[in-house]
Enzyme design. Sequence first.
Site, mmCIF file in Angstrom:
data_model
loop_
_atom_site.group_PDB
_atom_site.id
_atom_site.type_symbol
_atom_site.label_atom_id
_atom_site.label_comp_id
_atom_site.label_asym_id
_atom_site.label_seq_id
_atom_site.Cartn_x
_atom_site.Cartn_y
_atom_site.Cartn_z
ATOM 1 N N MET A 130 7.485 -18.728 -11.144
ATOM 2 C CA MET A 130 7.307 -18.723 -9.854
ATOM 3 C C MET A 130 6.880 -19.904 -8.967
ATOM 4 O O MET A 130 6.719 -19.872 -7.663
ATOM 5 C CB MET A 130 6.007 -17.818 -9.585
ATOM 6 C CG MET A 130 6.085 -16.421 -9.986
ATOM 7 S SD MET A 130 7.512 -15.599 -9.200
ATOM 8 C CE MET A 130 6.884 -15.745 -7.333
ATOM 9 N N GLY A 131 6.817 -20.880 -9.586
ATOM 10 C CA GLY A 131 6.390 -22.193 -8.992
ATOM 11 C C GLY A 131 5.444 -23.252 -9.860
ATOM 12 O O GLY A 131 5.679 -22.855 -11.328
ATOM 13 N N VAL B 162 1.964 -24.845 -10.618
ATOM 14 C CA VAL B 162 0.246 -25.017 -10.539
ATOM 15 C C VAL B 162 -0.288 -26.303 -10.585
ATOM 16 O O VAL B 162 0.054 -27.066 -11.636
ATOM 17 C CB VAL B 162 -0.586 -23.891 -11.366
ATOM 18 C CG1 VAL B 162 -2.034 -24.153 -11.053
ATOM 19 C CG2 VAL B 162 -0.079 -22.764 -11.453
ATOM 20 N N LYS C 10 -1.555 -23.330 -6.317
ATOM 21 C CA LYS C 10 -0.211 -23.128 -6.710
ATOM 22 C C LYS C 10 0.880 -22.953 -5.619
ATOM 23 O O LYS C 10 0.546 -22.279 -4.674
ATOM 24 C CB LYS C 10 -0.123 -21.203 -7.346
ATOM 25 C CG LYS C 10 1.134 -20.865 -8.002
ATOM 26 C CD LYS C 10 0.548 -19.402 -8.713
ATOM 27 C CE LYS C 10 1.972 -19.232 -9.232
ATOM 28 N NZ LYS C 10 1.603 -19.000 -10.706
ATOM 29 N N ASP D 289 1.559 -8.798 -14.705
ATOM 30 C CA ASP D 289 2.144 -9.951 -15.841
ATOM 31 C C ASP D 289 0.884 -10.524 -16.614
ATOM 32 O O ASP D 289 0.607 -11.571 -16.751
ATOM 33 C CB ASP D 289 2.433 -10.950 -15.068
ATOM 34 C CG ASP D 289 3.621 -11.934 -16.071
ATOM 35 O OD1 ASP D 289 3.785 -11.486 -17.040
ATOM 36 O OD2 ASP D 289 3.319 -13.139 -15.761
#
Length: 685
Positions: free
Chosen positions: A39-40, A42, A57, A151
Amino acid sequence: MLSEAQRSIYLSPMAGGELQPGTVFAGHRIEMVAGRGGMGVVYRATQLALDRTVALKVIAAGLLEDQSVRARFVRESKVAASIDHPNVIPIYYAGEENGIAYIAMRYVAGDDVRSLVRREGPLAPERAAHITAQLGGALDAAHSAGLVHRDIKPANVLLGPEDHVYLTDFGLTKHALSIAGTTKPGHWVGTLDYVAPEQIRGERVDARADVYALGCLLYFTLTGEVPFKREGDEARLWAHLSDPPPKPSAHGVPAAFDAVIERALAKDPEARYPSAGDLGRAARAAAANEQPALRERLVAKGAAAPVESPTVSAAQPRPQVTPQPQHEAETEYLERSNPGRRRRTALLTVALLAAAGAGIAAAIAFGIGSKDTPDPAPTAQASATPTPTATPEGMRVADEITIGQRPNVVRVYRGNVFVGSFRQDRMRIVSAQTGKVRSYAPKVGVGVDDGAFGFGSLWLSVARAKQLVRLDQRTGRPIGDPIALPFAPAAVVVSKDAVWAAVVPGNDQPDQLLKIDPRTGQTLATVSYPYGIMALTTSPTALWVAARRRARVQRVDLETGAVQKTIRVGNNRSEDIAYRDGALWAATPEDNAVYKMTTKTGDVIPISVGQQPRQLELGDGVVYVTNYSSSDLYTIDERRSRVVGDPLRLSVNPFSLAFDRARDTLWVGSQPENTLSRVLTGRGG
């Protein structure tokens, strides 16, 4: 391009670009990369305004290209930030800078469970249970707020001093990955070793998917291995779908954990623990070789709550009439039950491609239905939350009968109480006089979903068998052969000259309403309903349909089945409706309300009840309501449109109910406890 103090900072999220240490983004100075995921990225960063360290994030821009999805992401991240629990990592705020979304949360300078187990090996049972129980409490807090994490995995569980657990990654809503309910290509929502079977199949996901993942995590901490360790992603996916849960005792773990893992990793969500907290308590009890001290309970609400909807096969419908949605202001409500998606071959391919592209982890977030501020109902009349009056004298639970497997249909005719369970192929019949279960149990097929009396019969919709079954309402004996239907049936109701059944083709196709001749079993009319069909009832001059995908009730012509009028009722869909004396009553779980609509004028009165009202029954001058999450029964005075008396506590998650007027008795089914409660109303007559 962002700039501060003459220094330019270029971000290229689509190309894998990252922020460099010392740069400034959205009021934060980047210190270092703390982690990466699908998702990216952190970062450990310093919030300049308060000079505090945060975990920042930054979401990959390609995931939030759609403006409405980005707006929903920001709004629902605020909802996630409202979770106040010692084991949930606090989210400080969320926002976007130059079109790039971010979340700021507490920075925890500690280990995560994945690193801990890799370094130390399997944990002692007491320690594993301690971690699991804390996670169970954190998930219960999220589920009670209507959020699904989706998740759960060891890398998302941080550890502070003395193994204090922090559950991370509640910062991105599941719907931020979807537009109109379709996952964006290239992103698997979940992690392969911890993904529930229903996620793989593309079905509706609720809190029980988190319970499954938590069970996988418990197994990992106990054994040092994931539960379905296979060569290749396809084999792992297939194991989640088909292979029995492994026994941790094979690794030297106390045998008491075998039953805990078996239940937590059940393929059928209904067979799992009702809450993550229950799993945590079961783990603690297994570590101590005891039984859990507290009674199990369902805590999930809203989009996290289970919905009793069968999975049905997908096929193309052949509608004969397609009523168009009415021209009125609309708020889009995402479908919450998604009952029509079976596992498809292509789904496995997409999952494998996504897993390969995302690596260890992929999309993380929580799931909650669209909560866009609804347009006001044009005819609604506001009413204050009712103040209960005197408790109905003598209202009490007389006794409880163990019956069936998750009884979801209860109907009464004279001396018989008919009880259907979705997972059993036989109806149970109880004597209304003695409360004893009769020996005769007619076979009707698996998947009983609804029932209605008419033409001397009890008509049952049987979803998995895709048929309508007719029983003699006096004896319970079958009348003729079952009527085969094109798709799985759901709601059923009887009018003066026909039987009406809603069928669900699935695969995002419109539901269909069938008008059936009770004498021949022939289908007289087929009507397509783009809004879906959740519940049916009749009045002397019309059929009424509660939409499955909208906060709408539709008046339907009794001859053709075509929609005559669409009326907004509440802010979310109604799951049950009932009509009497010019008033239509609608139970709306996510509003925690029952609505009374005057059919002549369309005026709507909201009546606050318990948590998640799911089913209605008309009594003598009153309306009875079962509240699924608060596990109680409310009584509403029909004329005054207000609650009468205090709620009556019932078994966990009461659902279907039926009123026996001759005996002034209510019969109420409780699914998790497999009980049928006999309630004396105390109203007389």
